[in-house]
Design an enzyme around this catalytic site. Structure first.
Site, mmCIF file in Angstrom:
data_model
loop_
_atom_site.group_PDB
_atom_site.id
_atom_site.type_symbol
_atom_site.label_atom_id
_atom_site.label_comp_id
_atom_site.label_asym_id
_atom_site.label_seq_id
_atom_site.Cartn_x
_atom_site.Cartn_y
_atom_site.Cartn_z
ATOM 1 N N LYS A 80 15.344 -2.372 0.728
ATOM 2 C CA LYS A 80 15.356 -0.776 0.866
ATOM 3 C C LYS A 80 16.766 -0.333 0.923
ATOM 4 C CE LYS A 80 13.080 3.168 2.841
ATOM 5 N NZ LYS A 80 12.003 3.488 3.799
ATOM 6 N N SER A 138 8.553 6.421 2.119
ATOM 7 C CA SER A 138 9.730 6.298 1.324
ATOM 8 C C SER A 138 10.031 4.806 0.807
ATOM 9 C CB SER A 138 10.485 6.779 2.493
ATOM 10 O OG SER A 138 10.880 5.975 3.487
ATOM 11 N N SER A 177 5.842 4.698 6.011
ATOM 12 C CA SER A 177 6.728 4.266 4.818
ATOM 13 C C SER A 177 6.660 2.872 4.437
ATOM 14 C CB SER A 177 8.051 4.715 5.090
ATOM 15 O OG SER A 177 8.345 6.170 5.183
#
Length: 410
Positions: free
Chosen positions: A4, A79, A103
């Site tokens: 990420k 996210s 997330s």
């Protein structure tokens, strides 16, 4: 591996999906990334995300929205949407995400993969660009629980560079995958099956709980009465910490800097005006208001008191049961653009994941079926440092089912 884009990678841009850090190149690896490299992992790429981790759909990226491999007209969750989508599509065998309010678990659920949020402090946050420091946690997204166990084994453990890192010894997570949950006391919180849940989600999660009972678990209904306050509590605490953490982006030290004819203060205002996206600005403003003079006690202090009650609720329940089973989200992946104009409706997507972060507990999402052709995730929640237990429950379930083997037809 895929990482990420909130975790620092030495010599490789770490943008946080924000214009503010579009050209930021770290000079060091985050601890979790460094530990994976030490075990021979090869970085395939960085994953798109909601800007600074603020969002539930990966539509808040400054660059482009990520699409769900199961239906490219729908969101992958957020996210960590780019990470979950990459694993789901087969572009990476596993990924590292971060979980501040769901997330990792929510995009894992939306994309039909397995995601684990460890106990707060189990994995070092060193090198993680902060959103809400008391809530953020790094964790794996992979095909199944066995892979999550291998990844967690590599990244977990104390780190002297992170003051919140736990000193507890790391168990052998793979050895914990016995495939036996006989006698396990599994709680089902009634508050997590409230009105507003899609019928298909309810059916899939209920069937998964029935399957766990058939595998030997003892099912008990329990109650977590403070669940109803978790969403409001989260959206005071998280934006408050965000407003403090993001104050460093002033156009002076690093990151985007607006060039103009005004003085220093105007340059700072323009930098933040053009460098941050709408959702980040919204949360900074919410947090600044909650922390302002005259409102601190009424909002932030009160939210921290409620947070303590949420922790106590979980502690009391875990005196009666060994783990909890619940849905990850009340809905499946929704169409791109459907909720962007309604922030509260977007926030409600995470209503069942937020309480776990408030209490610092471990939890994971396990594929458990489909609703209207879209993946549904079963959420498993445990007491502090019970990742081995959760992984074994997930592994036992996955040995008896095929949901985690389903692949999108792209």
């Amino acid at each position: 591996m895929q990482i990420k884009d909130l975790l620092c990678t030495n010599g490789i841009a770490t943008t946080c999906a924000s214009r503010m850090l579009a050209e930021y190149i770290p000079v060091y690896d985050a601890t979790a990334v460094a530990r994976l490299r030490e075990h021979g992992a090869v970085l395939l790429g960085k994953g798109n995300m909601d800007e600074f981790g603020m969002g539930s759909s990966t539509e808040n990226s400054a660059f482009f929205p990520t699409r769900n491999p199961w239906d490219t007209g729908r969101v992958p969750g957020g996210s960590s949407g780019g990470s979950a989508a990459a694993v789901s599509a087969g572009a990476a065998p596993f990924a590292l995400g971060t979980d501040t309010g769901g997330s990792i678990r929510q995009p894992a659920s939306f994309c039909g993969v397995t995601g684990l949020k460890p106990t707060y402090g189990r994995v070092s946050r060193y090198g993680l660009v902060a959103y809400a420091s008391s809530l953020d946690q790094v964790g794996p997204i992979a095909r199944d629980a066995a892979d999550c166990a291998l990844i967690l084994q590599s990244i977990a453990g104390h780190d002297s560079r992170d003051a919140t890192s736990l000193p507890d010894a790391v168990p052998d997570y793979s050895a914990a995958l016995t495939g036996d949950i006989s006698g396990l006391r599994l709680g089902v919180p009634s508050e997590y099956f409230a009105e507003g849940m899609d019928a298909g989600v309810r059916a899939a999660v209920t069937a998964a709980i029935d399957q766990l009972a058939a595998l030997g678990a003892e099912i008990r209904e329990v109650s977590l009465p403070t669940t109803q306050y978790a969403l409001a509590c989260y959206y005071i605490i998280a934006p408050s910490e965000c407003s403090a953490n993001l104050a460093r982006y002033d156009g002076v030290k690093y990151g985007y800097s607006h060039q103009g004819d005004g003085d220093m203060w105007e340059a700072m205002e323009r930098t933040r005006q053009h460098g941050f996206g709408p959702e980040v600005k919204r949360r900074i403003m919410l947090g600044a208001f909650a922390l302002s003079s005259g409102y601190y006690d009424a909002y932030y202090h009160k939210a921290q008191q409620v947070r303590t009650l949420i922790r106590q609720d979980f502690a009391h329940v875990f005196e009666e049961v060994d783990a909890l089973a619940a849905p990850v989200s009340p809905v499946v992946a929704f169409p791109i653009g459907e909720r962007t104009d309604d922030p509260v409706r977007m926030y409600l997507v995470d209503v069942y994941t937020l309480p776990v972060n408030m209490a610092g507990l471990p939890a994971m999402s396990v594929p458990c079926g489909f609703s209207n052709g879209l993946p549904v995730g079963l959420q498993l929640i445990g007491p502090h440092l019970s990742e081995d237990r959760l992984l074994n429950i997930a592994h036992t379930y996955q040995q008896a089912t095929e949901w985690h083997r389903e692949r999108p037809g792209i």
